[in-house]
Design an enzyme around this catalytic site. Sequence first.
Site, PDB file in Angstrom:
ATOM      1  N   SER A 138       0.828  -1.201   0.000  1.00 39.84           N
ATOM      2  CA  SER A 138       0.000   0.000   0.000  1.00 39.84           C
ATOM      3  C   SER A 138       0.865   1.255   0.000  1.00 39.84           C
ATOM      4  O   SER A 138       1.907   1.316   0.661  1.00 39.84           O
ATOM      5  CB  SER A 138      -0.902   0.005   1.228  1.00 39.84           C
ATOM      6  OG  SER A 138      -1.586   1.235   1.354  1.00 39.84           O
ATOM      7  N   TYR A 162      -2.366   5.101  -4.013  1.00 36.13           N
ATOM      8  CA  TYR A 162      -3.437   6.041  -3.695  1.00 36.13           C
ATOM      9  C   TYR A 162      -3.103   7.318  -4.455  1.00 36.13           C
ATOM     10  O   TYR A 162      -2.100   7.976  -4.187  1.00 36.13           O
ATOM     11  CB  TYR A 162      -3.521   6.290  -2.190  1.00 36.13           C
ATOM     12  CG  TYR A 162      -4.284   5.240  -1.445  1.00 36.13           C
ATOM     13  CD1 TYR A 162      -5.607   4.945  -1.787  1.00 36.13           C
ATOM     14  CD2 TYR A 162      -3.701   4.537  -0.392  1.00 36.13           C
ATOM     15  CE1 TYR A 162      -6.321   3.972  -1.099  1.00 36.13           C
ATOM     16  CE2 TYR A 162      -4.412   3.565   0.297  1.00 36.13           C
ATOM     17  CZ  TYR A 162      -5.723   3.291  -0.068  1.00 36.13           C
ATOM     18  OH  TYR A 162      -6.427   2.330   0.607  1.00 36.13           O
ATOM     19  N   THR A 188      -5.798   2.326  -6.902  1.00 35.97           N
ATOM     20  CA  THR A 188      -7.087   2.291  -6.216  1.00 35.97           C
ATOM     21  C   THR A 188      -7.919   3.499  -6.628  1.00 35.97           C
ATOM     22  O   THR A 188      -7.516   4.643  -6.428  1.00 35.97           O
ATOM     23  CB  THR A 188      -6.884   2.279  -4.691  1.00 35.97           C
ATOM     24  OG1 THR A 188      -6.217   1.060  -4.331  1.00 35.97           O
ATOM     25  CG2 THR A 188      -8.209   2.354  -3.956  1.00 35.97           C
ATOM     26  N   LYS A 270      -8.129  -0.807  -9.488  1.00 34.74           N
ATOM     27  CA  LYS A 270      -8.818  -1.501  -8.390  1.00 34.74           C
ATOM     28  C   LYS A 270     -10.050  -0.711  -7.961  1.00 34.74           C
ATOM     29  O   LYS A 270      -9.960   0.496  -7.723  1.00 34.74           O
ATOM     30  CB  LYS A 270      -7.864  -1.670  -7.208  1.00 34.74           C
ATOM     31  CG  LYS A 270      -8.429  -2.437  -6.026  1.00 34.74           C
ATOM     32  CD  LYS A 270      -7.340  -2.667  -4.988  1.00 34.74           C
ATOM     33  CE  LYS A 270      -7.821  -3.475  -3.814  1.00 34.74           C
ATOM     34  NZ  LYS A 270      -8.758  -2.725  -2.966  1.00 34.74           N
ATOM     35  N   HIS A 294     -13.664  -2.428  -2.043  1.00 35.08           N
ATOM     36  CA  HIS A 294     -12.779  -2.084  -0.920  1.00 35.08           C
ATOM     37  C   HIS A 294     -13.204  -2.827   0.348  1.00 35.08           C
ATOM     38  O   HIS A 294     -13.107  -2.301   1.461  1.00 35.08           O
ATOM     39  CB  HIS A 294     -12.776  -0.573  -0.670  1.00 35.08           C
ATOM     40  CG  HIS A 294     -11.452  -0.023  -0.246  1.00 35.08           C
ATOM     41  ND1 HIS A 294     -10.630   0.682  -1.076  1.00 35.08           N
ATOM     42  CD2 HIS A 294     -10.794  -0.074   0.944  1.00 35.08           C
ATOM     43  CE1 HIS A 294      -9.539   1.053  -0.436  1.00 35.08           C
ATOM     44  NE2 HIS A 294      -9.614   0.605   0.795  1.00 35.08           N
TER      45      HIS A 294
END
Length: 395
Positions: A138, A162, A188, A270, A294
């Site tokens: 992440s 992100y 994402t 995603k 999510h």
Amino acid sequence: MLGGDITDPEPGKDWAAFQYEIYLNGMTGAVPRLPADLTRLEELAEARLGPGPVGYVAGSAGNGSTERANRAALDRHRIVPRMLRDVRRRNLSVELLGTRLPAPLALAPIGVLSIMHPDAECAAARAAAAQGVPFILSSASSTPMERVAEAMGDGERWFQLYWGKDREVTRSFLDRARTCGFTALVVTLDTPLLAWRPRDLDQAYLPFLHGVGTANYFTDPAFQAGLAKPVHEDRDAAVLHFVQMFGDPGKTWEDLAFLREHWDGPIVLKGVLHPDDARRAEAAGMDGVVVSNHGGRQVGGSIGAADALPGVATAVGARLAVLFDSGVRTGDDVFKALALGARAVLLGRPYAYGLGLDGQPGVEHVIRSLLAEFELTMALSGHTDAAGLTPDALG
């Protein structure tokens, strides 16, 4: 031997043999430190870990209806076992994003893993590497990407982005990830804003405000260039800067061209739940999509991810890699997702609980248990090739 044939070698890794390893260890009085039923892990984590960390991992948007919908969507599909098929030799390996993987599984990106265990992302990454499955780091990790890459050695690793407001930070992240050997980019899309998450709100618990989950940002030269003082001299200012640039609700499909320009490997989007969005991903030159809500953490009342999967797979599955997450807890969940059109699944919360309960060995236990159960489910249902599962395997 009752329950299977462990003398006949199989192509690739023999995941199912894990059950016999457990039984044989039991002859010395040893039992597993964690349960074989991975659905029990959340309850154990609730009992042993603090309410803030567990709530952050387990919590969902709104009243949790989307997380429940994820489970209901998977449970609605039932496997139809077929008999008298030769299932002595099974093959779980799949081709995904140009790489042959030993099983249709990757560890999903989960941020701030230091709230679960002090070894954080490094422990989970080592576990993934030891079992040969990809680890997706992440952006919001507790550990800089360089340290995670070092911990993994040659293990397959992907980087989750992100996608914030600052293009220079994004560019820098991509450069660093490429240098560290991350081979695929997972973007994402469903978190331009944080959702209304009552479990976190009731504890007033947001780790980022304490500088947890910001390691990639605080070590990034482009991020540091936007600060008046070094991070260690004014941590509060660094946290504020992070919060201000983290999400970007203004992003559109046209912005994908920037990522394609600055990342020369596979890009996977995603958070795709609609076939038309999957088609737009294909038109934008993306390499795959993750059918995901999510884990129910972003939109209360959303469609269950498994209900969205067949439509997306039909729309683009012949041309793009279709992956799946949200609700996967068991080996039969993996079976169902593949039969519905996914090429692989991403596993999230269960490995975070395994990490919190037993560090790296806990994550390895989760991976091995899930894949052993999947392989046995596949064989006992009359199938031998993970990549060959189709909707005909379901009732």
